[in-house]
Design an enzyme around this catalytic site. Sequence first.
Site, PDB file in Angstrom:
ATOM      1  CD  GLU A   1      15.648   9.709  -3.633  1.00  9.85           C
ATOM      2  OE1 GLU A   1      14.639   9.391  -4.285  1.00  9.85           O
ATOM      3  OE2 GLU A   1      15.948  10.879  -3.371  1.00  9.85           O
TER       4      GLU A   1
ATOM      5  CE  LYS B   1      24.120  -2.941   3.429  1.00 16.31           C
ATOM      6  NZ  LYS B   1      24.284  -4.048   2.484  1.00 16.31           N
TER       7      LYS B   1
ATOM      8  CD  GLU C   1       9.203  -1.311  -5.798  1.00 19.35           C
ATOM      9  OE1 GLU C   1       9.514  -1.553  -4.617  1.00 19.35           O
ATOM     10  OE2 GLU C   1       9.789  -0.466  -6.500  1.00 19.35           O
TER      11      GLU C   1
ATOM     12  CB  CYS D   1      13.110   2.855  -8.131  1.00 19.09           C
ATOM     13  SG  CYS D   1      14.302   3.882  -8.977  1.00 19.09           S
TER      14      CYS D   1
HETATM   15  P1  NAD Z   1      16.385  -3.299   0.095  1.00 13.59           P
HETATM   16  O1  NAD Z   1      15.597  -2.275   0.831  1.00 13.59           O
HETATM   17  O2  NAD Z   1      16.118  -4.718   0.411  1.00 13.59           O
HETATM   18  O3  NAD Z   1      17.947  -3.080   0.328  1.00 13.59           O
HETATM   19  C1  NAD Z   1      18.594  -1.865   0.032  1.00 13.59           C
HETATM   20  C2  NAD Z   1      19.864  -1.775   0.861  1.00 13.59           C
HETATM   21  O4  NAD Z   1      19.509  -1.690   2.240  1.00 13.59           O
HETATM   22  C3  NAD Z   1      20.782  -2.993   0.743  1.00 13.59           C
HETATM   23  O5  NAD Z   1      22.125  -2.575   0.786  1.00 13.59           O
HETATM   24  C4  NAD Z   1      20.420  -3.796   1.967  1.00 13.59           C
HETATM   25  O6  NAD Z   1      21.455  -4.662   2.399  1.00 13.59           O
HETATM   26  C5  NAD Z   1      20.183  -2.694   2.984  1.00 13.59           C
HETATM   27  N1  NAD Z   1      19.319  -3.056   4.112  1.00 13.59           N
HETATM   28  C6  NAD Z   1      18.385  -4.047   4.176  1.00 13.59           C
HETATM   29  N2  NAD Z   1      17.817  -4.070   5.394  1.00 13.59           N
HETATM   30  C7  NAD Z   1      18.404  -3.084   6.117  1.00 13.59           C
HETATM   31  C8  NAD Z   1      18.228  -2.601   7.444  1.00 13.59           C
HETATM   32  N3  NAD Z   1      17.350  -3.151   8.270  1.00 13.59           N
HETATM   33  N4  NAD Z   1      18.990  -1.554   7.843  1.00 13.59           N
HETATM   34  C9  NAD Z   1      19.864  -0.957   7.001  1.00 13.59           C
HETATM   35  N5  NAD Z   1      20.077  -1.380   5.749  1.00 13.59           N
HETATM   36  C10 NAD Z   1      19.347  -2.428   5.296  1.00 13.59           C
HETATM   37  O7  NAD Z   1      16.178  -2.997  -1.461  1.00 13.59           O
HETATM   38  P2  NAD Z   1      16.758  -3.782  -2.711  1.00 13.59           P
HETATM   39  O8  NAD Z   1      16.025  -5.078  -2.865  1.00 13.59           O
HETATM   40  O9  NAD Z   1      18.249  -3.821  -2.653  1.00 13.59           O
HETATM   41  O10 NAD Z   1      16.349  -2.784  -3.900  1.00 13.59           O
HETATM   42  C11 NAD Z   1      15.075  -2.747  -4.459  1.00 13.59           C
HETATM   43  C12 NAD Z   1      14.256  -1.603  -3.883  1.00 13.59           C
HETATM   44  O11 NAD Z   1      14.955  -0.386  -4.036  1.00 13.59           O
HETATM   45  C13 NAD Z   1      12.943  -1.413  -4.615  1.00 13.59           C
HETATM   46  O12 NAD Z   1      11.927  -1.153  -3.670  1.00 13.59           O
HETATM   47  C14 NAD Z   1      13.194  -0.191  -5.473  1.00 13.59           C
HETATM   48  O13 NAD Z   1      12.044   0.545  -5.836  1.00 13.59           O
HETATM   49  C15 NAD Z   1      14.093   0.599  -4.593  1.00 13.59           C
HETATM   50  N6  NAD Z   1      14.847   1.574  -5.379  1.00 13.59           N
HETATM   51  C16 NAD Z   1      14.515   2.895  -5.260  1.00 13.59           C
HETATM   52  C17 NAD Z   1      15.179   3.836  -6.016  1.00 13.59           C
HETATM   53  C18 NAD Z   1      14.844   5.301  -5.898  1.00 13.59           C
HETATM   54  O14 NAD Z   1      15.685   6.113  -6.249  1.00 13.59           O
HETATM   55  N7  NAD Z   1      13.674   5.669  -5.432  1.00 13.59           N
HETATM   56  C19 NAD Z   1      16.198   3.447  -6.880  1.00 13.59           C
HETATM   57  C20 NAD Z   1      16.512   2.086  -6.977  1.00 13.59           C
HETATM   58  C21 NAD Z   1      15.834   1.152  -6.208  1.00 13.59           C
END
Ligand code: NAD
Length: 495
Positions: A250, A175, A385, A284
């Site tokens: 992550e 997804k 963040e 991130c």
């Molecule tokens: P997000 O947590 O909002 O969403 C990430 C994914 O999870 C999306 O596909 C989203 O649809 C899904 N999701 C949302 N709610 C969910 C739930 N309740 N159950 C299951 N899936 C769900 O994050 P984002 O806005 O897409 O990305 C930004 C974040 O990602 C930042 O916090 C960033 O630091 C982090 N990030 C971390 C890394 C790493 O490797 N540590 C890398 C890239 C981004």
Amino acid sequence: MSKKFQNFINGKWVDAKSGQTFENRNPANWDEVVGVFPKSGKEDVNEAVRAARVAFEKWRLVPAPKRGDILRKVGDLMVARKEDLSKQMTREMGKVMAETRGDVQEGIDTAYYAGTEGRRLFGHTVPSELPNKFNMAIRVPIGVAGIVTPWNFPMAIPTWKIFPALLSGNTVVFKPATDTPATATSLVEILMEAGIPEGVVNIIHGGGGDVGMAIVSHPDVDLVSFTGSTVVGKKISEVASATLKRVSLELGGKNAQLVMDDGDLDLALDGVLWGAFGTTGQRCTATSRLILHEKIYDKFLGMLVNKVASLKVGDGLIEGVQVGPCVNEGQQKTVQSYVDIGLKEGAKIAVGGAIPKGGGLEKGWFYSPTIFTDVQPSHRIAKEEIFGPVLSVIRTSSLEEGIRILNDTIYGLSSAVYTRNVNNAFQAIRDIKAGITYINAPTIGAEAHLPFGGVKQTGNGHREGGWTVYDFFTEWKTVYIDYSGGLQRAQIDNY
Ligand code: NAD
């Protein structure tokens, strides 16, 4: 007419059972619809998991070097389509072409690494304490992997997860984020073209609360690999614990670059510009705090403010643009709200701090690169963040204090120290609490063949990348082969 996309289940492109759809728009020009995608739900996930479960029984028996051959071909196809994939990615999430090319390249590197890992996937042979007995531990596939990914690395992050999952013999229900479904679809098309059998990879588009949760809570999904925010990661961890499935998280970061008085200031300047404003700060590993030694504070800040004021903001498809838009309206609002919080807390804006006006930017989610000075380590803009082009500058009087400030966060992903003093460098490597430390290089720039991940609330201890990701996607099976012809009791007959 906007292009209509579908889910991919058991080798077939299909609509969501609900018949509903959602649009994905270009963040640099919200009039432009990139595509229309199925808004899926639990039933679509159930079907994909069923297909992946059936496909697993065959895929796990394909020799790992053969699985690796397919992934090498995936890498070749990505090389051939690198430019098209990069353009598609810039259109749907905004970062500049140089960076989307890098994003695709990371996927290519991961494909070729996985290709060779098919001929390794090493286990161990270990001497037995009993005669005529042979002991070994081998890696075996686990089953159906649920892959849930964010939008900021729409190609690289899915490949970090899907390629090792497949190489290890698992099947996949994927997804992607709703902001980057087109890039994700292209990846699945390439996997199929390279020869991945039907049912082995399935993609379901839709929201996190619907599709993401349905995957994470599904009893027949054996492991979940998630990258995203810490808030969502915690929810996933809770839900997945009901079935005790394996989960790799992550999550967020609040990374800092520390510049010592003995550092190369020109180098540190290039580093922080790239670290803080690359991908519009939406990484991130983005540099979100700059900790400056007091002896170089004024001089360095002067150099930095000039450069930041001249950064070219715009549509990432246009040559010469350095900073693209925020990914969507919500992200732009978040950035504005943190700028307001920073001002209320008493920090001062040295440059930026507003939505740019005019210059062809009227129809995009742009935000001017922003620097806050007079930031205290206790300020929210120094702790939370932001995920946008906002840098908080903090003063320090020593290496020890600088490291204390750097560590003063719930996160622990990346870190950077600029110093010419080898003793300072090694002290920093020893004392910084982060999964990644760069010396004389910015906080961003991970390479696909090294472990990637963070400590504290950046994750739950797993690592992506390199050889370490194979520990997540395989299970150890311990095998004892007794060829003595008699019963030998360990710990008893030999002592
Ligand atoms: P997000 O947590 O909002 O969403 C990430 C994914 O999870 C999306 O596909 C989203 O649809 C899904 N999701 C949302 N709610 C969910 C739930 N309740 N159950 C299951 N899936 C769900 O994050 P984002 O806005 O897409 O990305 C930004 C974040 O990602 C930042 O916090 C960033 O630091 C982090 N990030 C971390 C890394 C790493 O490797 N540590 C890398 C890239 C981004």
